[in-house]
Scaffold this active site. Sequence first.
Site, short mmCIF file in Angstrom:
data_model
loop_
_atom_site.label_atom_id
_atom_site.label_comp_id
_atom_site.label_asym_id
_atom_site.label_seq_id
_atom_site.Cartn_x
_atom_site.Cartn_y
_atom_site.Cartn_z
N SER A 1 2.08 1.12 -4.26
CA SER A 1 1.27 0.98 -5.47
C SER A 1 0.35 2.15 -5.74
O SER A 1 0.47 2.82 -6.78
CB SER A 1 0.48 -0.33 -5.40
OG SER A 1 -0.30 -0.38 -4.22
N VAL B 1 -9.85 1.00 -4.18
CA VAL B 1 -9.12 -0.26 -3.95
C VAL B 1 -8.11 -0.14 -2.82
O VAL B 1 -7.77 0.96 -2.39
CB VAL B 1 -8.44 -0.75 -5.24
CG1 VAL B 1 -9.44 -0.96 -6.34
CG2 VAL B 1 -7.37 0.26 -5.69
N GLU B 2 -7.62 -1.29 -2.36
CA GLU B 2 -6.64 -1.40 -1.27
C GLU B 2 -7.11 -0.66 -0.01
O GLU B 2 -6.34 0.03 0.64
CB GLU B 2 -5.26 -0.91 -1.71
CG GLU B 2 -4.59 -1.86 -2.69
CD GLU B 2 -3.10 -1.61 -2.82
OE1 GLU B 2 -2.51 -0.93 -1.96
OE2 GLU B 2 -2.52 -2.10 -3.79
N GLY B 3 -8.37 -0.81 0.32
CA GLY B 3 -8.95 -0.14 1.47
C GLY B 3 -9.64 1.13 1.02
O GLY B 3 -8.99 2.13 0.72
N ARG C 1 0.83 -1.20 0.00
CA ARG C 1 0.00 0.00 0.00
C ARG C 1 0.86 1.25 0.00
O ARG C 1 0.46 2.29 -0.52
CB ARG C 1 -0.90 -0.02 1.24
CG ARG C 1 -1.89 1.13 1.30
CD ARG C 1 -2.68 1.11 2.59
NE ARG C 1 -3.68 0.08 2.61
CZ ARG C 1 -4.31 -0.32 3.71
NH1 ARG C 1 -4.00 0.22 4.86
NH2 ARG C 1 -5.22 -1.26 3.66
#
Length: 771
Positions: free
Chosen positions: A324, A443-445, A321
């Site tokens: 990216s 995305v990713e949280g 995280r």
Amino acid sequence: MPLFQRLRNWRKNTISASILKAFKKVLPPMSSTEKEAIEAGTVWWEAELFSGRPDWQKLMNYPVPTLTVQEQAFLDNEVEQACALVNDWEVTTQDMDLPEAAWQYLKDNKFLGMIIPQEYGGLGFSAFAHSEVITKLSTRNSALAVSVMVPNSLGPAELLIHYGTPEQKNHYLPRLATGQEIPAFALTSPWAGSDAAAIPDSGVVCKGIREGKEVLGMRVSWDKRYITLAPVCTLLGLAFKLYDPDGLLGEQKEIGITCALVPRDHPGVEIGRRHFPLNAMFMNGPTRGKDVFMPLDFIIGGPAMAGQGWRMLMECLAAGRAISLPSSNVGMSQLAVRTVGAYARIRIQFNLPIGHFEGVEEVLARMGANTYAGNAVRIMTAGAVDLGEKPSVVSSIAKYHVTERARSVINDAMDIIGGKGICLGPSNFLGRAYQQIPIGITVEGANILTRNLIIFGQGAIRCHPYLLKEMQVAQEPDSATSLDNFDRLFWQHVGFSVRNGLRTLASGLFGARIFTLRHQAAAETKSYYQHLTRLSGALAFMADVTMLAMGGSLKRREKISARLGDVLAQLYIASCVLKQYESHGRQQDELPFVHKAVQQCLFEAQTALLQTCRNFPNRNIGLLLRLVSFPWGASFSVPADALDHPICEQLMQPGSTRDRLTANCYCPTHPEDPVSAIELALVYAIKAEPVEAKIRQDEKNGLFKNHPEANVRDIARLAFDMNRISAEEYELLATRNRLRDTVIHVDDFPGELRNPAAFMNLRNTRQGDPK
């Protein structure tokens, strides 16, 4: 016994014992997954910001991330070539995927194995190099960046590197490095979403047949969605809850979340369908399986790691995280700033470049400051990973705030280019970025979750010098030792809070200059460190009072925790900006960006603190917090308008500042590429300005009065015919006009646009190209 010791024993056995008893009652229950999430990763610079008195020399001592010779060569050559192989319009309207040549190039040159150590055939790049590559790819095409990003982020490769058995590493890592295997990692469930710990996907330990033999394994069922690269992956990472009702592995019946590697062609694996994520066209889709038998050696790390999946994911998530999403969104911001800054100089309205109008200037300057700050956060956070950190809190800050700033940058960019931006076509250089911005937000949280629950919820506990230790002691069985430890920690905590409260009040009354810096700051930025120290103290004091007043209910007071998290985040962003200014050698041309970015951070942090006071459930406590933190009222204002002009001047002309700010931006040289056309048109726009000024002066003097051809399109020809400009000057204007027309051109298509076949051939059938 000495009097001091007797007093301490009395305090411990009467006051501290009662407080410990009450503390245990109000301490919110914490599941094992919550505990692992909170304790995952490491604490870094954010702990200093939470201390109330950051050690700024420590910040300056952090090494500045740099590329090795090999990494720089890869960025200058292989990454450039990968960008050149991809056309954003063709990917998003015709191929609906990267071209085969691009996929093969990525595999052949180990783009999918950047984080894999060289001993396994990978590139073994640093986190900073990984970030640089993703940032540059993102300035070209989202699918290109995502296809490289995911295999190098949280997924099979990273999990194997940290937890895989020697056999798993030796088999899979070389194949992943060279693209023989394409990985995907399946975590998100339709029923759990952001609450990943609640995934319903499950497996049961049992015996089954594998290659003609009975072996101990698992029968797993799953239903996953939003899985990037799933449609094309050959190796599926899978997270599920594992149960052992028959006790085949031991006495524990509910083993816990487990991560396994499943080949795509394994019997029962359903995969291949696609989602359609806002025209980004990266491969993303669902995967399912029903009672799929797989041996225990499919578990990453082997049977010994069964039930350790959540810890594995939490420990590795921070690094991915941290790189990216910040990298890809900074890339889009750099592209927007570089192209729109040039467009604002090229595009003329009312006889002036639009960037010279104050309304546009305000927006463009905001874009520049946000991009400068986002890039500073990206670099410093990636550098933390290279220092061996797994920065769970700052990675959440980077993910949320960089993606939100990128959203602001792209929205501002679209406002400036107007109709050019809202009509899609091969010459539109921003339309797809505008469409795809919500992907990074989601995305990713998801950002709402990240801001409201994670940044402060995890940050307050991990960054606080005493709170986590107190919680750990409170969870121990009652004993003389635990009471002694709690007594010591609690009263140290009280002293910490009192000192921060007094420092905050003093700085509010007498100004932040009461703080003496322990490092040699530049004169032009010295006051910022002092102001940030003041706000750090206010955050630490307000967080302590808030947690004391609300206890476990703070978990449900998401708006309060979000605002306190905002303060921590703004302090971190400002720290990154100041660190970048120092690492660039205190370049004076960067000062307007630094001033605007840091002043905005100070204002936003102040706003969040004041809103916390204003909305505090107990109004008396809220008033007390405001009087201590801001006894004379608000101290910081939004950045001054005067900063906007020097920022815009830097963005609207070629130069070292513009190049540093957009250092990762891919600049193609093909004349038909819209970014290439903008770069060339900017050069000629600036060259032509003196000639343009001469013609406008003649027009103002009435020389072209009563000449119908004295319009914006034909006035240069009229001036030449009347011998007001030379042939060379006229040719310069003609070239400028031709390039300008190319830049401002808006694509149009045949009327059969609703016909899918016509849509697939838009590039070949568009009409009205400028000659």
